[in-house]
Design a protein around this motif. Sequence first.
Motif, short mmCIF file in Angstrom:
data_model
loop_
_atom_site.label_atom_id
_atom_site.label_comp_id
_atom_site.label_asym_id
_atom_site.label_seq_id
_atom_site.Cartn_x
_atom_site.Cartn_y
_atom_site.Cartn_z
N UNK A 47 0.83 -1.21 0.00
CA UNK A 47 0.00 0.00 0.00
C UNK A 47 0.86 1.26 0.00
N UNK A 48 2.07 1.13 0.48
CA UNK A 48 2.94 2.29 0.58
C UNK A 48 3.65 2.67 -0.70
N UNK A 49 3.43 1.91 -1.78
CA UNK A 49 4.12 2.23 -3.03
C UNK A 49 3.17 2.41 -4.21
N UNK A 50 1.87 2.38 -3.97
CA UNK A 50 0.91 2.46 -5.08
C UNK A 50 1.06 3.74 -5.89
N UNK A 51 1.24 4.87 -5.21
CA UNK A 51 1.36 6.13 -5.95
C UNK A 51 2.63 6.15 -6.81
N UNK A 52 3.67 5.44 -6.36
CA UNK A 52 4.93 5.40 -7.11
C UNK A 52 4.79 4.51 -8.33
N UNK A 53 4.09 3.38 -8.18
CA UNK A 53 3.81 2.52 -9.33
C UNK A 53 3.00 3.27 -10.37
N UNK A 54 2.05 4.07 -9.91
CA UNK A 54 1.22 4.86 -10.83
C UNK A 54 2.05 5.93 -11.51
N UNK A 55 2.90 6.60 -10.76
CA UNK A 55 3.74 7.65 -11.35
C UNK A 55 4.63 7.10 -12.45
N UNK A 56 5.18 5.91 -12.24
CA UNK A 56 6.10 5.31 -13.22
C UNK A 56 5.37 4.48 -14.27
N UNK A 57 4.05 4.35 -14.13
CA UNK A 57 3.21 3.61 -15.09
C UNK A 57 3.68 2.16 -15.23
N UNK A 58 3.83 1.49 -14.08
CA UNK A 58 4.34 0.11 -14.07
C UNK A 58 3.20 -0.90 -13.96
N UNK A 59 2.39 -0.95 -15.02
CA UNK A 59 1.23 -1.84 -15.02
C UNK A 59 1.15 -2.68 -16.29
N UNK A 60 2.31 -3.00 -16.86
CA UNK A 60 2.36 -3.90 -18.00
C UNK A 60 2.30 -5.35 -17.52
N UNK A 61 2.04 -6.31 -18.42
CA UNK A 61 1.90 -7.72 -18.00
C UNK A 61 3.12 -8.29 -17.27
N UNK A 62 4.30 -7.74 -17.49
CA UNK A 62 5.51 -8.27 -16.84
C UNK A 62 5.96 -7.44 -15.64
N UNK A 63 5.10 -6.55 -15.16
CA UNK A 63 5.48 -5.66 -14.07
C UNK A 63 5.09 -6.22 -12.71
N UNK A 64 6.09 -6.35 -11.85
CA UNK A 64 5.92 -6.83 -10.49
C UNK A 64 6.58 -5.85 -9.52
N UNK A 65 6.20 -5.93 -8.26
CA UNK A 65 6.86 -5.18 -7.19
C UNK A 65 7.24 -6.14 -6.08
N UNK A 66 8.33 -5.82 -5.40
CA UNK A 66 8.80 -6.63 -4.26
C UNK A 66 8.74 -5.76 -3.01
N UNK A 67 7.97 -6.21 -2.03
CA UNK A 67 7.80 -5.45 -0.79
C UNK A 67 8.21 -6.30 0.41
N UNK A 68 8.09 -5.71 1.61
CA UNK A 68 8.50 -6.40 2.84
C UNK A 68 9.92 -6.96 2.72
N UNK A 69 10.81 -6.19 2.06
CA UNK A 69 12.23 -6.57 1.94
C UNK A 69 12.44 -7.95 1.32
N UNK A 70 11.59 -8.29 0.36
CA UNK A 70 11.73 -9.57 -0.34
C UNK A 70 10.70 -10.60 0.06
N UNK A 71 9.86 -10.28 1.05
CA UNK A 71 8.90 -11.25 1.55
C UNK A 71 7.65 -11.39 0.72
#
Length: 269
Positions: A47-71
Amino acid sequence: MITTIALDLDNTLLNSAKEISAENERVLKQLHKMGKRIVLCTGRPIQGIQRLLTQLELFEPTDYAITFNGGLIRHNQTQRILAQTTIGKQEVAALYQDAEQRHYPIDVIGADKVYSIVTLGKSDYESSMGAVLPFADISFDELPADRAFGKAVCAAPAEVVQRVRKEMPTELTDLLHIVPSRAELLEFLPNNVNKAHGLSQLMAHFGETLDNVMTFGDEENDFEMIAQAGVGVAMGNAIPQIKQVANAETLTNNEDGVAAYLKQYFDLR
């Protein structure tokens, strides 16, 4: 070949105002359009990175995010979880016992809220996190036994965090991966979880390895991904341990260090 660029956020991609600069945004979007994967790799909850994902437009089929330091590895577009490693109340109980004895605060971060164990004293975590997740002030007994948690944290003045870590008993260091993400925040993660672990899982999904990853970081919780990546880049403001294991060093986070190195490496304008 570098196919993936993994970025720590605080004091790396983000400047001191906690923002992605126009230049960092421009260069990352340029590389994304060229087919490079851009992966935000952070200790924050999703939840703490949604605005950043939106700013960078990272919503393509191969786009992932890693949170909780890898968890947690999650698909940005569908929110489908690729991999997840958690802790439960049993691990938190061992930590709580030590916190009671040595007098330090802990907060436990779940999927939808943060549980502040206020019987240990209210920490600085809520004031530093803002409104990203709701906070519940509870006793340890009230912590749900049927929930999985991404991590626990000790948010306190730097001298307190340093003392808590230095005197941590072996039983806890064997049970949890304990690492600071900044001077005022000590993180208690599932054992063996770190950003390189999460990136390895993500790259295996694409049939690739860490050799195909370029990483940027500044703090101790970035150590493994800087040391193990094909190209590990230390920010100019990084701690000495990170600079020692990095392949390269760039400018500081307030000087668009991410963009500066990417432009040089990929010969961009």
